[in-house]
Scaffold this motif. Structure first.
Motif, PDB file in Angstrom:
ATOM      1  N   ILE A 155      48.072  40.915 107.333  1.00 53.53           N
ATOM      2  CA  ILE A 155      46.722  41.088 107.667  1.00 53.53           C
ATOM      3  C   ILE A 155      46.017  42.249 106.923  1.00 53.53           C
ATOM      4  O   ILE A 155      44.899  42.031 106.431  1.00 53.53           O
ATOM      5  CB  ILE A 155      46.488  40.679 109.158  1.00 53.53           C
ATOM      6  N   HIS A 156      46.665  43.244 106.928  1.00 59.25           N
ATOM      7  CA  HIS A 156      46.091  44.294 106.666  1.00 59.25           C
ATOM      8  C   HIS A 156      45.870  44.426 105.136  1.00 59.25           C
ATOM      9  O   HIS A 156      44.892  44.635 104.625  1.00 59.25           O
ATOM     10  CB  HIS A 156      46.954  45.477 106.913  1.00 59.25           C
ATOM     11  N   ASN A 185      54.961  45.047 112.719  1.00 60.49           N
ATOM     12  CA  ASN A 185      55.408  43.790 112.351  1.00 60.49           C
ATOM     13  C   ASN A 185      54.863  43.018 110.845  1.00 60.49           C
ATOM     14  O   ASN A 185      53.786  43.484 110.402  1.00 60.49           O
ATOM     15  CB  ASN A 185      54.984  42.663 113.550  1.00 60.49           C
ATOM     16  N   ARG A 186      55.562  42.138 110.367  1.00 59.56           N
ATOM     17  CA  ARG A 186      55.127  41.594 109.119  1.00 59.56           C
ATOM     18  C   ARG A 186      53.658  41.082 108.927  1.00 59.56           C
ATOM     19  O   ARG A 186      52.894  41.278 107.931  1.00 59.56           O
ATOM     20  CB  ARG A 186      55.970  40.671 108.412  1.00 59.56           C
ATOM     21  N   LEU A 237      56.725  46.102 103.200  1.00 59.96           N
ATOM     22  CA  LEU A 237      56.563  47.538 103.391  1.00 59.96           C
ATOM     23  C   LEU A 237      56.107  47.987 104.743  1.00 59.96           C
ATOM     24  O   LEU A 237      56.605  48.787 105.256  1.00 59.96           O
ATOM     25  CB  LEU A 237      55.354  48.062 102.427  1.00 59.96           C
ATOM     26  N   GLY A 238      55.296  46.868 105.351  1.00 58.40           N
ATOM     27  CA  GLY A 238      54.887  47.275 106.540  1.00 58.40           C
ATOM     28  C   GLY A 238      55.894  47.335 107.834  1.00 58.40           C
ATOM     29  O   GLY A 238      56.038  47.999 108.761  1.00 58.40           O
ATOM     30  N   SER A 239      56.935  46.452 107.616  1.00 61.03           N
ATOM     31  CA  SER A 239      58.324  46.148 108.345  1.00 61.03           C
ATOM     32  C   SER A 239      59.103  47.673 108.428  1.00 61.03           C
ATOM     33  O   SER A 239      59.626  48.259 109.336  1.00 61.03           O
ATOM     34  CB  SER A 239      59.192  45.295 107.953  1.00 61.03           C
ATOM     35  N   GLU A 246      38.886  32.952 108.545  1.00 59.01           N
ATOM     36  CA  GLU A 246      39.293  32.966 107.267  1.00 59.01           C
ATOM     37  C   GLU A 246      40.695  33.706 107.115  1.00 59.01           C
ATOM     38  O   GLU A 246      41.610  33.335 106.283  1.00 59.01           O
ATOM     39  CB  GLU A 246      38.358  34.036 106.440  1.00 59.01           C
ATOM     40  N   ILE A 247      40.927  34.709 108.136  1.00 58.82           N
ATOM     41  CA  ILE A 247      42.591  35.416 108.006  1.00 58.82           C
ATOM     42  C   ILE A 247      43.456  34.286 108.255  1.00 58.82           C
ATOM     43  O   ILE A 247      44.268  34.219 107.720  1.00 58.82           O
ATOM     44  CB  ILE A 247      42.496  36.511 109.035  1.00 58.82           C
ATOM     45  N   MET A 248      43.115  33.403 109.457  1.00 59.95           N
ATOM     46  CA  MET A 248      44.357  32.521 109.853  1.00 59.95           C
ATOM     47  C   MET A 248      44.494  31.589 108.754  1.00 59.95           C
ATOM     48  O   MET A 248      45.337  31.101 108.542  1.00 59.95           O
ATOM     49  CB  MET A 248      43.599  31.817 111.002  1.00 59.95           C
ATOM     50  N   GLU A 249      43.543  31.020 107.996  1.00 59.35           N
ATOM     51  CA  GLU A 249      43.558  30.103 106.965  1.00 59.35           C
ATOM     52  C   GLU A 249      44.248  30.556 105.912  1.00 59.35           C
ATOM     53  O   GLU A 249      45.185  29.993 105.316  1.00 59.35           O
ATOM     54  CB  GLU A 249      42.129  29.565 106.585  1.00 59.35           C
ATOM     55  N   GLN A 250      43.977  31.833 105.334  1.00 62.16           N
ATOM     56  CA  GLN A 250      44.592  32.113 104.310  1.00 62.16           C
ATOM     57  C   GLN A 250      45.972  32.830 104.425  1.00 62.16           C
ATOM     58  O   GLN A 250      46.680  32.731 103.363  1.00 62.16           O
ATOM     59  CB  GLN A 250      43.766  33.558 103.519  1.00 62.16           C
ATOM     60  N   LEU A 251      46.159  33.060 105.474  1.00 60.03           N
ATOM     61  CA  LEU A 251      47.649  33.501 105.765  1.00 60.03           C
ATOM     62  C   LEU A 251      48.675  32.479 106.451  1.00 60.03           C
ATOM     63  O   LEU A 251      49.727  32.720 106.804  1.00 60.03           O
ATOM     64  CB  LEU A 251      47.703  34.882 106.764  1.00 60.03           C
TER      65      LEU A 251
END
Length: 168
Positions: A30-31, A24-25, A17-19, A45-50
């Motif tokens: 992240i959002h 960017n995706r 949807l963001g695209s 935590e963001i880096m690890e989860q995504l």
């Protein structure tokens, strides 16, 4: 479907949807992650989860902060930065509309205004066709701009109206 699967599916869908919003995706993912997180998350935590790099995470979080969709949260006793998303979906939609208007519609309106004054004979078929088309697009863009301004202002008016009721 369990929570981790649902969360992953939501994050992927929000990324797609963001695209379509013009971002960017990874920024959209992240959002999405921050939207569905119960607590503010650190960069790690963001880096690890995504599974994204630190640079990519930092760049996209900063952009989300610029869009006012994400806010930095101070956590006592922590040296890390934590981030949380705006959770009010009406406000999220309004902020996205505002940013898209600012980044897409406003420059187009500026260009259309410049193109309205071309040189040439008014009776020339090419000049007439060009001027008429630009005028129609300009009229449409003006209506779109008014509609977006009304929606954005409606949120502001609702907020201030609700805020002032607290003191009555």
């Amino acid at each position: 479907m369990n929570l981790p699967e649902a969360k992953a599916q939501f994050i992927q869908s929000w990324g797609v949807l963001g695209s379509q919003w013009g971002i960017n995706r990874t920024m959209a993912q992240i959002h999405a992650l921050l939207l569905v997180s119960a607590k503010p998350l650190s960069t790690e935590e963001i880096m690890e989860q995504l599974s994204v790099s630190r640079g990519n995470t930092n760049m996209n979080v900063r952009e989300l902060i610029d869009w006012d969709l994400v806010h930095k949260v101070i956590t006592p006793g922590e040296r890390k930065e934590f981030f949380e998303a705006e959770k009010d979906i009406w406000k999220v939609a309004t902020l996205i509309m505002y940013q898209r208007k600012k980044r897409e519609l406003d420059p187009m309106v500026k260009t259309l205004n410049q193109l309205s004054n071309i040189e040439g004979e008014e009776n020339d078929a090419d000049v007439k066709a060009f001027t008429e088309t630009v005028g129609n697009i300009k009229k449409f863009a003006g209506q779109a701009e008014k509609t977006l301004d009304t929606i954005i202002k409606a949120e502001e008016n609702w907020f201030w109206g609700s805020f002032l009721k607290l003191f009555r």
